[in-house]
Design a protein around this motif. Structure first.
Motif, mmCIF file in Angstrom:
data_model
loop_
_atom_site.group_PDB
_atom_site.id
_atom_site.type_symbol
_atom_site.label_atom_id
_atom_site.label_comp_id
_atom_site.label_asym_id
_atom_site.label_seq_id
_atom_site.Cartn_x
_atom_site.Cartn_y
_atom_site.Cartn_z
ATOM 1 N N PRO A 59 0.826 -1.207 0.000
ATOM 2 C CA PRO A 59 0.000 0.000 0.000
ATOM 3 C C PRO A 59 0.868 1.269 0.000
ATOM 4 O O PRO A 59 1.962 1.286 0.574
ATOM 5 N N ASN A 60 0.396 2.311 -0.667
ATOM 6 C CA ASN A 60 1.032 3.639 -0.657
ATOM 7 C C ASN A 60 2.417 3.682 -1.292
ATOM 8 O O ASN A 60 3.282 4.433 -0.854
ATOM 9 N N VAL A 61 2.630 2.890 -2.343
ATOM 10 C CA VAL A 61 3.910 2.958 -3.058
ATOM 11 C C VAL A 61 3.769 3.732 -4.372
ATOM 12 O O VAL A 61 4.746 3.943 -5.088
ATOM 13 N N GLY A 62 2.530 4.148 -4.702
ATOM 14 C CA GLY A 62 2.287 4.877 -5.949
ATOM 15 C C GLY A 62 1.735 4.008 -7.053
ATOM 16 O O GLY A 62 1.662 4.431 -8.213
ATOM 17 N N LYS A 63 1.321 2.796 -6.703
ATOM 18 C CA LYS A 63 0.850 1.833 -7.697
ATOM 19 C C LYS A 63 -0.390 2.334 -8.448
ATOM 20 O O LYS A 63 -0.429 2.310 -9.684
ATOM 21 N N SER A 64 -1.404 2.770 -7.706
ATOM 22 C CA SER A 64 -2.640 3.224 -8.350
ATOM 23 C C SER A 64 -2.436 4.543 -9.088
ATOM 24 O O SER A 64 -3.062 4.787 -10.127
ATOM 25 N N THR A 65 -1.563 5.401 -8.572
ATOM 26 C CA THR A 65 -1.239 6.648 -9.278
ATOM 27 C C THR A 65 -0.622 6.332 -10.634
ATOM 28 O O THR A 65 -0.995 6.921 -11.660
ATOM 29 N N LEU A 66 0.323 5.385 -10.663
ATOM 30 C CA LEU A 66 0.952 4.993 -11.909
ATOM 31 C C LEU A 66 -0.060 4.340 -12.844
ATOM 32 O O LEU A 66 -0.100 4.632 -14.041
ATOM 33 N N PHE A 67 -0.896 3.462 -12.294
ATOM 34 C CA PHE A 67 -1.916 2.794 -13.096
ATOM 35 C C PHE A 67 -2.838 3.812 -13.763
ATOM 36 O O PHE A 67 -3.117 3.738 -14.968
ATOM 37 N N ASN A 68 -3.310 4.786 -12.979
ATOM 38 C CA ASN A 68 -4.196 5.814 -13.524
ATOM 39 C C ASN A 68 -3.516 6.612 -14.627
ATOM 40 O O ASN A 68 -4.125 6.935 -15.651
ATOM 41 N N ALA A 69 -2.248 6.941 -14.406
ATOM 42 C CA ALA A 69 -1.532 7.786 -15.358
ATOM 43 C C ALA A 69 -1.345 7.099 -16.697
ATOM 44 O O ALA A 69 -1.497 7.715 -17.753
ATOM 45 N N ILE A 70 -1.022 5.814 -16.679
ATOM 46 C CA ILE A 70 -0.705 5.140 -17.941
ATOM 47 C C ILE A 70 -1.933 4.555 -18.635
ATOM 48 O O ILE A 70 -1.877 4.240 -19.819
ATOM 49 N N THR A 71 -3.046 4.435 -17.907
ATOM 50 C CA THR A 71 -4.247 3.879 -18.534
ATOM 51 C C THR A 71 -5.389 4.881 -18.653
ATOM 52 O O THR A 71 -6.366 4.621 -19.359
ATOM 53 N N ASN A 72 -5.293 6.011 -17.936
ATOM 54 C CA ASN A 72 -6.398 6.979 -17.871
ATOM 55 C C ASN A 72 -7.695 6.305 -17.449
ATOM 56 O O ASN A 72 -8.787 6.631 -17.918
ATOM 57 N N ALA A 73 -7.559 5.311 -16.554
ATOM 58 C CA ALA A 73 -8.726 4.517 -16.169
ATOM 59 C C ALA A 73 -9.539 5.166 -15.061
ATOM 60 O O ALA A 73 -10.657 4.742 -14.781
ATOM 61 N N GLY A 74 -8.976 6.168 -14.386
ATOM 62 C CA GLY A 74 -9.728 6.858 -13.343
ATOM 63 C C GLY A 74 -9.967 6.023 -12.105
ATOM 64 O O GLY A 74 -10.959 6.209 -11.399
ATOM 65 N N ALA A 75 -9.047 5.100 -11.798
ATOM 66 C CA ALA A 75 -9.205 4.291 -10.596
ATOM 67 C C ALA A 75 -8.942 5.136 -9.359
ATOM 68 O O ALA A 75 -8.275 6.165 -9.415
ATOM 69 N N ALA A 76 -9.464 4.677 -8.223
ATOM 70 C CA ALA A 76 -9.265 5.417 -6.971
ATOM 71 C C ALA A 76 -7.792 5.433 -6.594
ATOM 72 O O ALA A 76 -7.074 4.471 -6.800
ATOM 73 N N SER A 77 -7.348 6.546 -6.040
ATOM 74 C CA SER A 77 -5.964 6.666 -5.590
ATOM 75 C C SER A 77 -5.947 7.604 -4.395
ATOM 76 O O SER A 77 -6.435 8.730 -4.482
ATOM 77 N N ALA A 78 -5.403 7.153 -3.267
ATOM 78 C CA ALA A 78 -5.417 8.002 -2.070
ATOM 79 C C ALA A 78 -4.314 7.579 -1.118
ATOM 80 O O ALA A 78 -3.693 6.527 -1.282
ATOM 81 N N ASN A 79 -4.085 8.423 -0.102
ATOM 82 C CA ASN A 79 -3.000 8.222 0.850
ATOM 83 C C ASN A 79 -3.460 7.379 2.045
ATOM 84 O O ASN A 79 -3.457 7.833 3.172
ATOM 85 N N TYR A 80 -3.914 6.175 1.774
ATOM 86 C CA TYR A 80 -4.216 5.236 2.860
ATOM 87 C C TYR A 80 -4.219 3.814 2.294
ATOM 88 O O TYR A 80 -4.470 3.608 1.104
ATOM 89 N N PRO A 81 -3.885 2.817 3.137
ATOM 90 C CA PRO A 81 -3.809 1.442 2.658
ATOM 91 C C PRO A 81 -5.166 0.936 2.167
ATOM 92 O O PRO A 81 -6.223 1.341 2.646
ATOM 93 N N PHE A 82 -5.098 0.038 1.185
ATOM 94 C CA PHE A 82 -6.277 -0.647 0.640
ATOM 95 C C PHE A 82 -7.272 0.302 -0.025
ATOM 96 O O PHE A 82 -8.468 0.083 -0.004
ATOM 97 N N CYS A 83 -6.731 1.382 -0.615
ATOM 98 C CA CYS A 83 -7.589 2.238 -1.432
ATOM 99 C C CYS A 83 -8.130 1.407 -2.602
ATOM 100 O O CYS A 83 -9.267 1.570 -3.013
ATOM 101 N N THR A 84 -7.286 0.528 -3.140
ATOM 102 C CA THR A 84 -7.730 -0.393 -4.179
ATOM 103 C C THR A 84 -8.178 -1.678 -3.503
ATOM 104 O O THR A 84 -7.407 -2.318 -2.795
ATOM 105 N N ILE A 85 -9.430 -2.065 -3.725
ATOM 106 C CA ILE A 85 -9.945 -3.308 -3.156
ATOM 107 C C ILE A 85 -10.248 -4.284 -4.293
ATOM 108 O O ILE A 85 -9.614 -5.320 -4.426
ATOM 109 N N GLU A 86 -11.216 -3.933 -5.135
ATOM 110 C CA GLU A 86 -11.427 -4.739 -6.334
ATOM 111 C C GLU A 86 -10.368 -4.345 -7.362
ATOM 112 O O GLU A 86 -10.004 -3.172 -7.464
ATOM 113 N N PRO A 87 -9.871 -5.301 -8.149
ATOM 114 C CA PRO A 87 -8.843 -4.951 -9.144
ATOM 115 C C PRO A 87 -9.424 -4.039 -10.219
ATOM 116 O O PRO A 87 -10.512 -4.292 -10.730
ATOM 117 N N ASN A 88 -8.717 -2.966 -10.543
ATOM 118 C CA ASN A 88 -9.124 -2.073 -11.619
ATOM 119 C C ASN A 88 -8.493 -2.542 -12.920
ATOM 120 O O ASN A 88 -7.343 -2.985 -12.938
#
Length: 363
Positions: free
Chosen positions: A9-38
């Motif tokens: 959690p909080n390594v920038g994974k969802s931020t990177l995912f959003n940036a390269i896919t423009n998928a608009g997945a949730a991204s925030a400064n707390y663990p388990f922001c991603t629950i279901e796989p985007n």
């Protein structure tokens, strides 16, 4: 090709995912922001398609595509169900390769799940959870193989390899790192192990550190671990990728040039992923459509034709093939045929990257 993006959690994974896919997945400064796989599907950049489109003026242009899966952040004990462990492990089984995002930046405002940044520890945490999960699978298969070997001595080699694999995992080795012969490799491929999947370590740096990555101690640690494992490593800055995501192609190229780069993080991940999985693309071109098709390196012509339609493989007669470079040098297919550069290939032809093909078939 399906790439699973994993990390603590909080390594920038969802931020990177959003940036390269423009998928608009949730991204925030707390663990388990991603629950279901985007999920995010991106086009594979291929300048050859643009050149063929210029030549044929097709009604439709279809690039190859790549699917990214942003998988829930993992914590220590995931293999025993801690955090979202079971969900994480089941999702990762479905991907072809792993993009392991590793935090390589300090930022007091972004909480690290273990209190402080330590790439070596973070990598070990995830690798060990994959290994622990694999041990359960190997132990069950070994038990079945030992019972079956009592009535079939031909299984002795499989039993011996599984015993060696079990010991290797118990020592903390990932399954992808164990040396094996062809027969053992078949057993390994037939055993669905998470630690056997190819890995790209995406070292997520701050913008300042990305510009001076050679001096970043954290990046050096990740690179050393990747070299020891025979894995790939890519320096990347999720924040920079976020900045360029909505730029025009021209502005993006100029921005990357200032960083000494020719390609975005997405392009570099795709290229590394293709090389890691042994993938190539062949092309079909005409007025109706110009299209790229992804196949495994070493695929023969009938099986490549089957990617388009199963009838193409069943009724395969021959393939009319020309390399992309030869076609570009000639300027047109008619000129290429006059020069004898369009070849007729049979069932044993092994496809090459950049082949432009017309399949002949009869059903």
């Amino acid at each position: 090709m399906k790439l699973g993006m994993v990390g603590l959690p909080n390594v920038g994974k969802s931020t990177l995912f959003n940036a390269i896919t423009n998928a608009g997945a949730a991204s925030a400064n707390y663990p388990f922001c991603t629950i279901e796989p985007n999920m995010g599907v991106v086009s594979v950049p291929d300048k050859r398609l643009d050149a063929l489109a210029e030549m044929h003026k097709p009604d439709k242009l279809t690039p190859a595509v790549l699917e990214f899966v942003d998988i829930a952040g993992l914590v220590r004990g995931a293999s025993k169900g801690e955090g979202l462990g079971n969900k994480f492990l089941s999702n990762i089984r479905e991907v072809d390769a792993i993009v392991h995002v590793v935090r390589c930046f300090d930022d007091g405002e972004i909480v690290h799940v273990d209190g402080e940044v330590d790439p070596a520890r973070d990598i070990e945490t995830i690798n060990l959870e994959l290994i622990f999960s694999d041990l359960d699978i190997v132990e069950r298969r070994l038990d079945r193989a030992q019972k079956a070997a009592k009535g079939d001595k031909r299984l002795a080699g499989e039993v011996a390899f599984l015993q060696r694999l079990k010991a290797w995992l118990e020592e903390g080795g990932s399954a992808r790192g164990i040396g094996c012969d062809d027969a053992e490799l078949e057993v390994l491929r037939d055993t669905p192990l998470l630690s056997a999947k190819p890995v790209i370590y995406a070292a997520n740096l701050s913008e300042t550190d990305f510009r001076n990555r050679a001096e970043n101690v954290y990046f050096g640690q990740v690179r050393q671990i990747a070299e020891q494992e025979g894995a790939q490593v890519l320096p990347i800055c999720a924040k920079l990728e976020e900045e360029i995501a909505d730029m025009s192609a021209e502005d993006k190229l100029m921005f990357l040039g200032e960083l000494g780069l020719k390609e975005s993080g997405l392009d570099r991940i795709i290229q590394t992923g293709y090389a890691l999985l042994g993938l190539i693309s062949y092309l079909t071109a005409g007025k109706p459509e110009v299209r790229a098709w992804t196949i495994q390196r070493g695929t023969k012509a009938p099986q490549a034709a089957g990617k388009i339609h199963t009838d193409f493989e069943k009724g395969f007669i021959r393939a009319e093939v020309i390399s992309f470079d030869d076609l570009m040098a000639c300027g047109s297919m008619a000129t290429a045929k006059e020069k004898g550069l369009v070849r007729l290939e049979g069932k044993e032809y092994v496809m090459q990257d950049g082949d432009i093909v017309l399949f002949r078939f009869n059903v």
